[in-house]
Every structure is written in structure tokens, then in C-alpha cells.
Enzyme design. Structure first.
Site, PDB file in Angstrom:
ATOM      1  N   PHE A 135      11.905  16.877 148.966  1.00  0.00           N
ATOM      2  CA  PHE A 135      11.399  15.746 149.747  1.00  0.00           C
ATOM      3  C   PHE A 135      12.440  15.412 150.802  1.00  0.00           C
ATOM      4  O   PHE A 135      13.591  15.146 150.488  1.00  0.00           O
ATOM      5  CB  PHE A 135      11.120  14.514 148.874  1.00  0.00           C
ATOM      6  CG  PHE A 135      10.459  13.415 149.656  1.00  0.00           C
ATOM      7  CD1 PHE A 135       9.087  13.450 149.918  1.00  0.00           C
ATOM      8  CD2 PHE A 135      11.200  12.372 150.188  1.00  0.00           C
ATOM      9  CE1 PHE A 135       8.476  12.455 150.682  1.00  0.00           C
ATOM     10  CE2 PHE A 135      10.596  11.376 150.952  1.00  0.00           C
ATOM     11  CZ  PHE A 135       9.234  11.420 151.195  1.00  0.00           C
ATOM     12  N   ASP A 220      20.850  17.832 151.723  1.00  0.00           N
ATOM     13  CA  ASP A 220      20.222  16.511 151.811  1.00  0.00           C
ATOM     14  C   ASP A 220      20.728  15.708 150.614  1.00  0.00           C
ATOM     15  O   ASP A 220      20.257  15.876 149.485  1.00  0.00           O
ATOM     16  CB  ASP A 220      18.696  16.675 151.784  1.00  0.00           C
ATOM     17  CG  ASP A 220      17.964  15.335 151.788  1.00  0.00           C
ATOM     18  OD1 ASP A 220      18.594  14.309 151.473  1.00  0.00           O
ATOM     19  OD2 ASP A 220      16.758  15.320 152.086  1.00  0.00           O
ATOM     20  N   LYS A 249      19.853   5.936 151.661  1.00  0.00           N
ATOM     21  CA  LYS A 249      19.666   5.179 150.403  1.00  0.00           C
ATOM     22  C   LYS A 249      20.851   4.302 150.003  1.00  0.00           C
ATOM     23  O   LYS A 249      21.001   3.202 150.493  1.00  0.00           O
ATOM     24  CB  LYS A 249      19.278   6.153 149.301  1.00  0.00           C
ATOM     25  CG  LYS A 249      17.842   6.679 149.493  1.00  0.00           C
ATOM     26  CD  LYS A 249      17.308   7.310 148.243  1.00  0.00           C
ATOM     27  CE  LYS A 249      15.914   7.893 148.424  1.00  0.00           C
ATOM     28  NZ  LYS A 249      14.843   6.902 148.291  1.00  0.00           N
TER      29      LYS A 249
HETATM   30  C1  LIG Z   1      16.242  13.572 149.214  1.00  0.00           C
HETATM   31  C2  LIG Z   1      15.561  12.654 150.184  1.00  0.00           C
HETATM   32  N1  LIG Z   1      15.560  12.952 151.488  1.00  0.00           N
HETATM   33  C3  LIG Z   1      14.990  12.149 152.403  1.00  0.00           C
HETATM   34  C4  LIG Z   1      14.337  10.999 152.038  1.00  0.00           C
HETATM   35  C5  LIG Z   1      13.711  10.119 153.076  1.00  0.00           C
HETATM   36  O1  LIG Z   1      14.460   8.972 153.246  1.00  0.00           O
HETATM   37  P1  LIG Z   1      13.815   7.695 153.979  1.00  0.00           P
HETATM   38  O2  LIG Z   1      12.701   7.205 153.127  1.00  0.00           O
HETATM   39  O3  LIG Z   1      14.956   6.728 154.106  1.00  0.00           O
HETATM   40  O4  LIG Z   1      13.337   8.172 155.316  1.00  0.00           O
HETATM   41  C6  LIG Z   1      14.289  10.649 150.677  1.00  0.00           C
HETATM   42  C7  LIG Z   1      13.559   9.452 150.238  1.00  0.00           C
HETATM   43  O5  LIG Z   1      13.173   9.300 149.120  1.00  0.00           O
HETATM   44  C8  LIG Z   1      14.921  11.497 149.733  1.00  0.00           C
HETATM   45  O6  LIG Z   1      14.897  11.224 148.425  1.00  0.00           O
END
Ligand SMILES: Cc1ncc(COP(=O)(O)O)c(C=O)c1O
Length: 396
Positions: A135, A220, A249
Site C-alpha cells: 500500500f 516505504d 504517519k
Molecule cells: C506503507 C504506507 N505507505 C503509504 C501510505 C499512504 O499514506 P497517506 O495516507 O498519509 O497518504 C500508507 C498509509 O496507510 C502506508 O501505510
């Protein structure tokens, strides 16, 4: 009493299947709803509230900066942005930082960097390999990067430039790497995809492959970074150094922020090639600085390792007691409990009644992502509630 949930249904776009609770107040690892009911919060804003709710470190930094300077645009230099960047660089393997407002923006910046790298150093290579069940965010570009069909479907055709392959399988990455590939982008542990922990040597093998091909490794760390796995950065647990990491986060413990950090070699943006109006804003940066400094100074990652192990042991004891729990997996305070059937919704509802907030990460799994500052007593309380919930399921 105002019907906030009814009003939400009327005025807000209906995109999230919300848990039917209206939260109005929080302190530490506890929140209260509009009826005054108290909950132990093992959702923490989706792994965001690293120091818990309304921690003085956050509120003091926020208050102080809000009374000093709120927004200037990036036309000018500002002190909190520089201080945060220096703190990030001095406490990671990275050399440069760009600050933005969310996780998806951080990932967009990382992929833009990788494409610039491809243009400049890899004969125009532009493709990024990502994995199934990953994700990476909700923009169209990050929807394409995210390896989950359900997110793709409503928006096809999606932007070009991503190849999704099996997670935890370096051979799958090798098989799709071509002269068009500029980077591999992975989560050290997949969060939204169900808390999927790779083999210990997976990231090392991927690092070696990226080095062999001269392509970039982007991690990520939006969910795994800033202490959540029991190390300040997830990559430390796997003994690799990526070229680029993305953060969001928990970085400012609830104030919206994102960041991309890169090694000098991969830091190839030229003037005007990227930017943001709010990114690195003084209020956000000052809060993130205070949060990160606290996490480092108090060695919160070591605490997470300990309390995470305590929670994991207690969950494994529940697994032995209840045969419908098929697996407990995770690292630090990013943990999932896997069931043999689709009962996660029932577990969530029953936990709620007993005063515990959990996340349904899949129809057959719950995710526990509490604030990093919880103690063993909080873990005991959560385990006690889950035990009661699971015994209720047995009696049904
Ligand atoms: C691993 C990861 N990358 C990217 C995102 C996206 O982040 P945002 O919701 O702040 O755009 C999330 C959100 O849950 C995530 O868990």
C-alpha cells in the site's frame, strides 16, 4: 445530543466504512467518545499517534510555534524545517530530506526522484517494481504503485510505470527487471496489506539485486519508520541501507506530515523540479522535530521492542487457547492476529463494546498498532479484553 454520525452521512463523501464511534477527546493511549465512554486505543490514528494523544511534547511544540510563525511558503528559509532535516539526516543513513504533507506525497516524490535518476543515469529508465499487497497511497500514481487489484479497479486506466510482483520473493523482482527499470519500492513489513513480515534475508537480497543492476532501492517506511518496529527505521532490522526512504504517519505523532529522504547519489532533483506550498511548514516541522527528538532521546524504539515482545507473547498464548487464531505476526508494535474465517468485523465490534479499539486489516485479521508509549499494563488490558471477546466467539 447532536447526531454527528447522521450529519456525517449527509455531508461527507461516503468513502470510509467507519466504526460507529464519535471520538471527542484523547489522552495518552486512551480516547473518549461523545457519550463519555473510554477506550484503549490500539488503532492510534492508523499507526500515527506515536506518543499517544495530546502528549505535552506535541502540544507544547505546536503551541509555541503557532504563536511564533505558522506559514511562510518555501520561497523563504525557515528554522524548524532545517532543524528537522538535520535531525533526520544525523539519525539515519540518508543525506538529504524533502518535507511534504502526507505519505502518498512522500512516495510520489520518491518515485519522481527515481524517474529523474532514470533519466539522468539509466538511459531514461522509468519503471518501478512494487509488490502485491503493498500500500503506497491514494493518488492515481500511488494507486498504480499499490499492488492491490481492489484499489485499481475503480480508476482504470492507471498511469503507466509500475510492475507489481510477489512480496518476499527476490526472484520475482529479478524476472521483471529490464533496461526500463529504475527502482524497486517496498515496505520493510507490509502494513495495510495485512502485516506481512518478509524473510530476514529478503531485503538484503533485493539490495544486492539493485546494486547488481545499478537501480535504486526505495523503502516505504511510512508505517514502519520512527520506531514502530522496535528500531528507529525498519531497514536497520534487516541490515540494509536503502537509497531512498519515505516517512509520514508517526513522524509528527498526529500532525500531518510526510518526508522523503535520499542518499546524496540519489538526491537528483534540480531547482524547480519538485516543491510544495505547505511542505515543511514551520508548525508541522517544529512538532515533528520535538516528537522525533523525544523518540530518539528516550530510546522509544528499545521500549517498543520490549513491550512489543510482551504483547506478542501474550497474543501467542491466546493463539494456543483459541484454535480459530491461526497466526500472530508482526514486529514491534505492528501486529496482526489472523483468524481461520472472516470474523475480524465481529472481533472489532465486540472489542469496541468492551472498550478496546482495534483495526480490521482484512476480513479475517485484526491489526494492533497502539501508540509507541504503551506500557505492559496497557498490553495486559488489551489482552484481557481480547481474551473475553474470543471466549464469547467460542460460545456462539
Ligand atoms: C506503507 C504506507 N505507505 C503509504 C501510505 C499512504 O499514506 P497517506 O495516507 O498519509 O497518504 C500508507 C498509509 O496507510 C502506508 O501505510
Amino acid at each position: 445530543m447532536t447526531d454527528w454520525q447522521g450529519l456525517e452521512k449527509k455531508y461527507y463523501m461516503q468513502v470510509v466504512a467507519r466504526t460507529p464511534v464519535t471520538l471527542v477527546r484523547g489522552k495518552g493511549a486512551r480516547v473518549w467518545d461523545d457519550k463519555g465512554k473510554e477506550y484503549l486505543d490500539f488503532v492510534a490514528g492508523w499507526a500515527v499517534d506515536s506518543l499517544g494523544h495530546c502528549h505535552p511534547v506535541i502540544t507544547d511544540a505546536l503551541n509555541k510555534q503557532a504563536r511564533t510563525l505558522v506559514q511562510t511558503s518555501n520561497q523563504f528559509f525557515t528554522v524548524p524545517q532545517v532543524r528537522l532535516s538535520e535531525l533526520l539526516v544525523k539519525n539515519s543513513c540518508m543525506d538529504r530530506v524533502f518535507i511534504c504533507n502526507s505519505g502518498l506525497e512522500a512516495n510520489e516524490a520518491a518515485v519522481k526522484l527515481a524517474r529523474r535518476y532514470g533519466h539522468l543515469k539509466l538511459n531514461g529508465a522509468y519503471e518501478v517494481v512494487t509488490t502485491f499487497n503493498s500500500f503506497h497511497g491514494r493518488s492515481l500514481f500511488m494507486t498504480a504503485a499499490t499492488g492491490q487489484e481492489k484499489f485499481h479497479k475503480p480508476y482504470v486506466p492507471l498511469p503507466d510505470g509500475f510492475v507489481n510482483v510477489k512480496y518476499n520473493d527476490v526472484e520475482a523482482i529479478k524476472a521483471v527487471t529490464t533496461e526500463k527499470t529504475c527502482a524497486v519500492m517496498l515496505e520493510p513489513v507490509q502494513g495495510e496489506g495485512g502485516v506481512n513480515v518478509p524473510d530476514d534475508d529478503y531485503l538484503k537480497k533485493v539490495r544486492e539485486w539493485c546494486d547488481t543492476r545499478g537501480i535504486l532501492l526505495i523503502l516505504d517506511e511510512i508505517q514502519t519508520g520512527v520506531g514502530r518496529l522496535g528500531a528507529l527505521w525498519g531497514y536497520e532490522l534487516y541490515g540494509v541501507e536503502p537509497d531512498i526512504i519515505t516517512l509520514a504517519k508517526g513522524l509528527a505523532s498526529g500532525i500531518p506530515i510526510g518526508a522523503v529522504a535520499a542518499k546524496e547519489n540519489a538526491s537528483v532533483f534540480a531547482l524547480g523540479e519538485h516543491g510544495s506550498t505547505f511542505g515543511g511548514n514551520p508548525v508541522t516541522s517544529a512538532t515533528a522535530y520535538a516528537v522525533l527528538k523525544y523518540i530518539i532521546d528516550k530510546d522509544i524504539p528499545a521500549h517498543v521492542k520490549k513491550v512489543g515482545q510482551y504483547l506478542m507473547d501474550a497474543l501467542l498464548a491466546l493463539k494456543n487457547k483459541y484454535p480459530f487464531i491461526t497466526e500472530v505476526r508482526g514486529r514491534g508494535l505492528l501486529v496482526a492476529v489472523q483468524f481461520e474465517s472472516d470474523i475480524a468485523g465481529d472481533v472489532l465490534t465486540a472489542s469496541l463494546e468492551k472498550g478496546l479499539l482495534v483495526n480490521q486489516v482484512k476480513p479475517d485479521a485484526i491489526r494492533l498498532i497502539p501508540p509507541l508509549i504503551i506500557g505492559n499494563k496497557d498490553a495486559d488490558k488489551a489482552i484481557g479484553i481480547l481474551d473475553a471477546v474470543f471466549s464469547g466467539i467460542v460460545k456462539r
